[in-house]
Design a protein around this motif. Structure first.
Motif, PDB file in Angstrom:
ATOM      1  N   ALA A 167      -0.999  19.530  20.784  1.00  0.00           N
ATOM      2  CA  ALA A 167      -2.356  18.987  20.915  1.00  0.00           C
ATOM      3  C   ALA A 167      -3.076  18.938  19.572  1.00  0.00           C
ATOM      4  N   ASN A 168      -2.902  19.961  18.749  1.00  0.00           N
ATOM      5  CA  ASN A 168      -3.608  19.987  17.466  1.00  0.00           C
ATOM      6  C   ASN A 168      -2.952  19.089  16.424  1.00  0.00           C
ATOM      7  N   ILE A 169      -1.630  18.932  16.496  1.00  0.00           N
ATOM      8  CA  ILE A 169      -0.982  17.931  15.642  1.00  0.00           C
ATOM      9  C   ILE A 169      -1.540  16.555  15.973  1.00  0.00           C
ATOM     10  N   ALA A 170      -1.658  16.257  17.264  1.00  0.00           N
ATOM     11  CA  ALA A 170      -2.184  14.952  17.689  1.00  0.00           C
ATOM     12  C   ALA A 170      -3.627  14.761  17.245  1.00  0.00           C
ATOM     13  N   ARG A 171      -4.437  15.815  17.347  1.00  0.00           N
ATOM     14  CA  ARG A 171      -5.843  15.689  16.941  1.00  0.00           C
ATOM     15  C   ARG A 171      -5.989  15.470  15.439  1.00  0.00           C
TER      16      ARG A 171
ATOM     17  N   LEU B 181      -3.305  13.967  13.533  1.00  0.00           N
ATOM     18  CA  LEU B 181      -2.561  12.760  13.178  1.00  0.00           C
ATOM     19  C   LEU B 181      -3.187  11.474  13.702  1.00  0.00           C
ATOM     20  N   TYR B 182      -3.540  11.436  14.983  1.00  0.00           N
ATOM     21  CA  TYR B 182      -3.917  10.167  15.611  1.00  0.00           C
ATOM     22  C   TYR B 182      -5.166   9.521  15.009  1.00  0.00           C
ATOM     23  N   PRO B 183      -6.209  10.281  14.653  1.00  0.00           N
ATOM     24  CA  PRO B 183      -7.333   9.612  13.980  1.00  0.00           C
ATOM     25  C   PRO B 183      -6.932   8.993  12.642  1.00  0.00           C
ATOM     26  N   ARG B 184      -6.007   9.640  11.920  1.00  0.00           N
ATOM     27  CA  ARG B 184      -5.557   9.075  10.645  1.00  0.00           C
ATOM     28  C   ARG B 184      -4.726   7.808  10.854  1.00  0.00           C
ATOM     29  N   LYS B 185      -4.103   7.679  12.018  1.00  0.00           N
ATOM     30  CA  LYS B 185      -3.331   6.487  12.337  1.00  0.00           C
ATOM     31  C   LYS B 185      -4.201   5.378  12.930  1.00  0.00           C
ATOM     32  N   GLY B 186      -5.485   5.684  13.155  1.00  0.00           N
ATOM     33  CA  GLY B 186      -6.385   4.686  13.714  1.00  0.00           C
ATOM     34  C   GLY B 186      -6.432   4.653  15.225  1.00  0.00           C
ATOM     35  N   PHE B 187      -5.811   5.654  15.892  1.00  0.00           N
ATOM     36  CA  PHE B 187      -5.791   5.675  17.354  1.00  0.00           C
ATOM     37  C   PHE B 187      -7.018   6.358  17.955  1.00  0.00           C
ATOM     38  N   ALA B 188      -7.849   6.957  17.114  1.00  0.00           N
ATOM     39  CA  ALA B 188      -9.058   7.647  17.560  1.00  0.00           C
ATOM     40  C   ALA B 188     -10.026   7.676  16.386  1.00  0.00           C
TER      41      ALA B 188
ATOM     42  N   PRO C  81     -15.063  16.854  10.233  1.00  0.00           N
ATOM     43  CA  PRO C  81     -15.181  18.194  10.840  1.00  0.00           C
ATOM     44  C   PRO C  81     -14.190  18.418  11.973  1.00  0.00           C
ATOM     45  N   ALA C  82     -13.918  17.345  12.747  1.00  0.00           N
ATOM     46  CA  ALA C  82     -12.950  17.467  13.832  1.00  0.00           C
ATOM     47  C   ALA C  82     -11.540  17.674  13.280  1.00  0.00           C
ATOM     48  N   GLU C  83     -11.231  16.999  12.179  1.00  0.00           N
ATOM     49  CA  GLU C  83      -9.920  17.178  11.561  1.00  0.00           C
ATOM     50  C   GLU C  83      -9.767  18.607  11.052  1.00  0.00           C
ATOM     51  N   GLU C  84     -10.794  19.115  10.403  1.00  0.00           N
ATOM     52  CA  GLU C  84     -10.730  20.482   9.897  1.00  0.00           C
ATOM     53  C   GLU C  84     -10.542  21.483  11.027  1.00  0.00           C
TER      54      GLU C  84
ATOM     55  N   ASN D 145     -17.762  24.454   4.593  1.00  0.00           N
ATOM     56  CA  ASN D 145     -16.756  25.100   3.747  1.00  0.00           C
ATOM     57  C   ASN D 145     -15.875  26.072   4.515  1.00  0.00           C
ATOM     58  N   GLU D 146     -16.397  26.675   5.583  1.00  0.00           N
ATOM     59  CA  GLU D 146     -15.590  27.635   6.347  1.00  0.00           C
ATOM     60  C   GLU D 146     -14.373  26.971   6.979  1.00  0.00           C
ATOM     61  N   GLU D 147     -14.373  25.645   7.078  1.00  0.00           N
ATOM     62  CA  GLU D 147     -13.240  24.923   7.660  1.00  0.00           C
ATOM     63  C   GLU D 147     -12.209  24.506   6.613  1.00  0.00           C
ATOM     64  N   ASN D 148     -12.508  24.741   5.336  1.00  0.00           N
ATOM     65  CA  ASN D 148     -11.596  24.339   4.260  1.00  0.00           C
ATOM     66  C   ASN D 148     -10.494  25.382   4.085  1.00  0.00           C
ATOM     67  N   THR D 149      -9.592  25.442   5.040  1.00  0.00           N
ATOM     68  CA  THR D 149      -8.567  26.482   5.037  1.00  0.00           C
ATOM     69  C   THR D 149      -7.229  26.019   4.473  1.00  0.00           C
ATOM     70  N   VAL D 150      -7.078  24.710   4.248  1.00  0.00           N
ATOM     71  CA  VAL D 150      -5.819  24.162   3.736  1.00  0.00           C
ATOM     72  C   VAL D 150      -6.119  23.457   2.416  1.00  0.00           C
ATOM     73  N   SER D 151      -5.476  23.912   1.335  1.00  0.00           N
ATOM     74  CA  SER D 151      -5.834  23.435   0.000  1.00  0.00           C
ATOM     75  C   SER D 151      -5.671  21.926  -0.147  1.00  0.00           C
ATOM     76  N   PHE D 152      -4.499  21.379   0.221  1.00  0.00           N
ATOM     77  CA  PHE D 152      -4.265  19.963  -0.031  1.00  0.00           C
ATOM     78  C   PHE D 152      -5.136  19.086   0.861  1.00  0.00           C
TER      79      PHE D 152
END
Length: 419
Positions: free
Chosen positions: A107-111, A113-120, A125-128, A314-321
């Motif tokens: 579910a979290n992979i989809a949340r 990936l899919y917006p980046r693919k244009g499906f949502a 903030p939702a991505e983070e 900033n509290e959601e910035n948990t992944v450097s790249f």
């Protein structure tokens, strides 16, 4: 009689049943000539699944839909395998990990990936939030796999099949090496499973994705809608000039470039922005003495304004790249202001959560309205106008321009310039 699976050949949800069939010794065949968007809209298909989703398994007793339910059916249709373990507690643990991998990983992979693919819709903030939840799930899985080769017991179970298929979506689409490296036991587990003969037979050779897919433009989905009225009058060349009209409807500011930008109507300024940008780019040594001094010599507080910005989440910035990509995307979307702005964006810290702070020089006394209106990233930051009479604030400006480190007591992870 073979069971018939209605799905495409590259559907990771179909892989669950096909791999389970290999382990269980059950004959499952893909429906011939299945075409997504066509075959699943036919009356015959809709009788098997009224909402038209795939996969669907056709059995002598009737159809089964939902991929996990199909995999469970295939695993249990013959009772002479160990896909559910060998005891009641094994059975419970298999079901536990099936649910975990579906609800916490897939579910979290989809949340993400899919917006980046244009499906949502893409919402930073939702991505983070999705990435944070995925990291938490993979961390828990990594801890379990530190002392276990498989999820349950000492052999492959249905839990491993479903979990690996869910991870497959991530590894091949969005989970780059720098992300998965944080979870070495998950990496070992995934590559062990996908190289098992029964997995390899179904999914082939697996290659990890090299880069996180870029965010699709929010304007792209609207283009096919515009093309419909264009397609009808194919023979009438006169109607082709009407193409720009729908674009103007999408973007309220689109007609404005025909007139002068309001910033072009401001009184002339002694500061020539391009001259500052050249000075910044060409100064390689003695940066403080040359570039910083030159900036303040050029700076015109009547014609330009300086602004600090601080990311609100900033509290959601948990992944450097991901944090760095987020800043890069912001700068790309600021391209509309390149003629009127200069900016520095810093990603700060050696450990998550990372802080994102910036400094912006804008033409005019305020942040340009067209920037606020058209770049949605602006609302993700707190904006504070620099008081140049405050020597502490001026020094902070100096440090941000020259990428001074440590900045406010912390190392810089990344520094980006908009010029």
């Amino acid at each position: 009689m073979a069971l018939i699976l209605h799905a495409g050949k590259t559907n990771k949800n179909a892989y669950k049943a096909l791999i389970a069939a290999e382990y269980a010794g059950v004959q499952v065949q893909l429906a011939p000539n299945f075409e997504m968007g066509v075959s699943n809209k036919t009356p015959e298909f809709l009788k098997m699944n009224p909402i038209g989703k795939v996969p669907v398994l056709e059995t002598p007793e009737g159809p089964v839909f939902e991929s996990n339910a199909i995999a469970r059916y295939v695993a249990r249709v013959k009772g002479d395998n160990t896909l559910y373990g060998s005891s009641s507690i094994d059975y419970g643990h298999v079901e536990q990990w099936i649910d975990f991998s579906t609800l916490e990983i897939d579910a979290n992979i989809a949340r993400w990936l899919y917006p980046r693919k244009g499906f949502a819709p893409y919402l930073p903030p939702a991505e983070e939030a999705a990435i944070s939840a995925l990291k938490r799930a993979l961390g828990a899985l990594n801890t379990h796999l530190a002392n276990n080769t498989y999820l349950v017991g000492d052999a492959v179970t249905l839990a491993d099949i479903i979990a690996t298929c869910n991870l497959y979506l991530g590894f091949t689409n969005i989970l780059v090496k720098s992300f998965t490296a944080e979870f070495p036991h998950v990496e070992r587990y995934f590559w062990t499973l996908v190289n098992q003969p029964n997995f390899r037979k179904i999914i082939g050779q697996v290659k990890q994705v090299d880069a996180v897919p870029p965010v699709q433009s929010t304007k792209k989905p609207a283009q096919p809608k515009e093309s419909k009225p264009k397609a009808e009058p194919k023979k009438e060349a006169k109607k082709e000039p009407e193409k720009p009209k729908p674009e103007a409807e999408e973007e309220e500011e689109a007609p404005k470039p025909k007139a002068k930008n309001p910033l072009d109507l401001l009184p002339p300024s002694k500061m020539i922005l391009d001259e500052w940008k050249r000075l910044y780019s060409n100064t390689k040594t003695n940066f403080r003495e040359v570039a910083i001094k030159g900036f303040w010599d050029m700076y015109d507080p009547e014609g330009y304004s300086l602004w600090f910005c601080d990311y609100k989440y900033n509290e959601e910035n948990t992944v450097s790249f991901v944090t760095m990509n987020k800043v890069g995307g912001f700068l790309q979307r600021m391209d509309l202001a390149r003629k009127y702005a200069f900016g520095k964006m810093l990603v700060i810290g050696s450990q998550p959560p990372f802080k994102v702070k910036g400094l912006w020089l804008f033409r005019g006394p305020e942040i340009p309205k067209f920037v606020l209106d058209e770049c949605y990233d602006m609302e993700l930051y707190e904006w504070t106008k620099v008081d140049i009479s405050d020597e502490n604030q001026k020094e902070r400006v100096n440090q941000m321009i020259e990428d001074y480190e440590p900045f406010e007591g912390e190392p810089l992870l990344d520094a980006k310039c908009f010029k």
